[in-house]
Design an enzyme around this catalytic site. Structure first.
Site, short mmCIF file in Angstrom:
data_model
loop_
_atom_site.label_atom_id
_atom_site.label_comp_id
_atom_site.label_asym_id
_atom_site.label_seq_id
_atom_site.Cartn_x
_atom_site.Cartn_y
_atom_site.Cartn_z
N SER A 70 5.03 -8.22 -6.24
CA SER A 70 6.36 -8.05 -5.38
C SER A 70 6.13 -8.50 -4.02
O SER A 70 5.03 -8.46 -3.38
CB SER A 70 6.50 -6.39 -5.37
OG SER A 70 7.39 -5.99 -4.52
N GLU A 105 7.17 -6.81 -1.68
CA GLU A 105 6.95 -5.78 -0.69
C GLU A 105 5.54 -5.88 -0.43
O GLU A 105 5.12 -5.26 0.61
CB GLU A 105 7.30 -4.63 -1.51
CG GLU A 105 7.41 -3.25 -0.89
CD GLU A 105 8.28 -2.79 -0.05
OE1 GLU A 105 9.33 -3.68 -0.10
OE2 GLU A 105 8.19 -2.09 0.96
N TYR A 129 4.69 2.16 -2.23
CA TYR A 129 4.85 1.06 -3.52
C TYR A 129 4.28 -0.08 -3.04
O TYR A 129 3.61 -0.61 -4.13
CB TYR A 129 6.48 0.99 -3.55
CG TYR A 129 6.98 -0.01 -4.34
CD1 TYR A 129 6.93 0.11 -5.79
CD2 TYR A 129 7.09 -1.53 -4.06
CE1 TYR A 129 7.23 -0.89 -6.87
CE2 TYR A 129 7.37 -2.47 -4.59
CZ TYR A 129 7.41 -2.38 -6.26
OH TYR A 129 7.67 -3.45 -6.89
#
Ligand code: NAP
Ligand code: GDD
Length: 322
Positions: free
Chosen positions: A125, A127, A151
């Site tokens: 990801s 992220e 996360y």
């Protein structure tokens, strides 16, 4: 390559991916968790369920993965299962790490022991980049990774152990580093679907206001339909790769609100309220991906733009109000 197995098959991406794979002639299997409300659990794959071979299991139960792999014998494994909500990862960091980090390790270990030669996709990801941005305002494969959420940290572990298994044991594992992607099948507690649904509630007089958190962060939003096609291209490529998938265009949450409300004939400023409940302990302020490598190596190009993505979501959600 004929058999593909998807963890998280009933999620947003899993459902599109399963449809693409079936249309290409793959036999498709997948892992589904036990839920007390079985009807809701698989609503995204109900139309294709008779064509799928599903197995009950969980990423944190390695035996369930090994049993499913031994029975299905996949050539391709797509590890999409995750606790995928960033803000909720602050509420349950341990669970997020168990599923996203240790769970990915379980998938790779079960594949290593039971599926010789299989190619594996890891759902990495954007992220993972956190606050890190290159001087030209893009993130790409070489951008350092400094995640700012539980996360993001869990996904960075999975990304790293994937690379480790590739080098240490010769496994064909690829990391798709995907930027935000949405669709009519997006969970309604992610901001795009929340804004579309919230604006429709206001238009159809069910609500007067929509409560949101930070309006000033930027995201590079694409469509899950396009991004799941990139996942297949990545595993069909001869070598394992780490590759960014993005549109290359960033919009703020405020821009998103402006576009959605104006498409529905309203002014967002009259209807948005900020509720601190939706703020994060640490925010990731800016994501914009450079997917040159995916375009050059995989020949991947997205079909949807930000505008057509928003229109697709509005059209889908609005149908249930009429
Ligand atoms: P999603 O809609 O939240 O789907 C997640 C899937 O994982 C669901 O099928 C869920 O099953 C399953 N799952 C969760 N915990 C599990 C566990 N312990 N064992 C087995 N299955 C479990 O997410 P998505 O948007 O499709 O994203 C797919 C993957 O890509 C995720 O790994 C996500 O982190 C990653 N990713 C997403 C984006 C994005 O913008 N969408 C961007 C980059 C990376 P239930 O329905 O039972 O919960
Ligand atoms: N969810 C949500 N709800 N987000 C809000 C809200 C709100 O009420 N108000 C503002 N936001 C802001 C968030 O603070 C964030 O900056 C942005 O909207 C996007 O939030 P999400 O839609 O929840 O997505 P995300 O960027 O945190 O995470 C998604 O993208 C990642 C890739 O970058 C998820 O799909 C992750 O699984 C994925 O890895």
């Amino acid at each position: 390559m004929t058999k593909a197995f998807i963890t998280g098959i009933n999620g947003q991406d899993g459902s599109y991916l399963a449809e693409h794979l079936l249309s290409l002639g793959y036999e498709v299997g997948g892992l589904v968790r036990r839920s007390s409300v079985a009807e809701n659990q698989t609503y995204r794959i109900n139309p294709i369920e008779s064509k799928l071979k599903t197995y009950y299991g969980d990423l944190i139960d390695q035996n369930s993965l090994a049993d499913a792999f031994r029975h299905f014998k996949p050539d391709l494994i797509f590890n999409l299962a995750a606790q995928s909500h960033v803000r909720l990862s602050f509420d349950m960091p341990g669970f997020t790490a168990q599923v996203n980090a240790v769970g990915a390790l379980n998938v790779f270990t079960a594949a290593k022991e039971n599926c010789e030669g299989a190619r594996i996709y890891q759902a990495s990801s954007s992220e993972m980049f956190g606050t890190s941005v290159d001087p030209d305002n893009y993130q790409r494969e070489t951008t350092p990774m400094h995640p700012v959420s539980p996360y993001g940290c869990s996904k960075l572990y999975a990304y790293s152990i994937a690379r480790n298994f590739r080098r240490a044991y010769g496994l064909h594992i690829s990391n798709g580093i995907l930027f935000n992607h949405e669709s009519p099948r997006r969970g309604t507690n992610f901001v795009t679907a929340k804004v579309v649904k919230g604006a429709l509630d206001i238009k159809y007089k069910k609500e007067k206001f929509l409560e949101l958190g930070n309006l000033d962060s930027y995201r590079d939003w694409g469509h899950s339909y396009d991004y799941t096609k990139a996942m297949i291209k990545l595993l069909e490529y001869s070598e394992p790769l780490d590759i960014v998938i993005s549109t290359g265009k960033a919009h703020s949450v405020k821009d998103l609100c402006k576009v959605v409300f104006s498409k529905l004939g309203m002014d967002y400023e009259e209807h948005i309220k900020i509720n601190p409940k939706f703020l994060r302990p640490q925010e990731l302020p800016y994501l914009q991906g450079d997917s040159t490598k995916a375009k050059q190596i995989l020949g991947w190009e997205p079909e949807f733009t930000f505008e057509t993505l928003v229109e697709d979501m509005i059209m889908h959600f609005e149908a249930s109000y009429k």
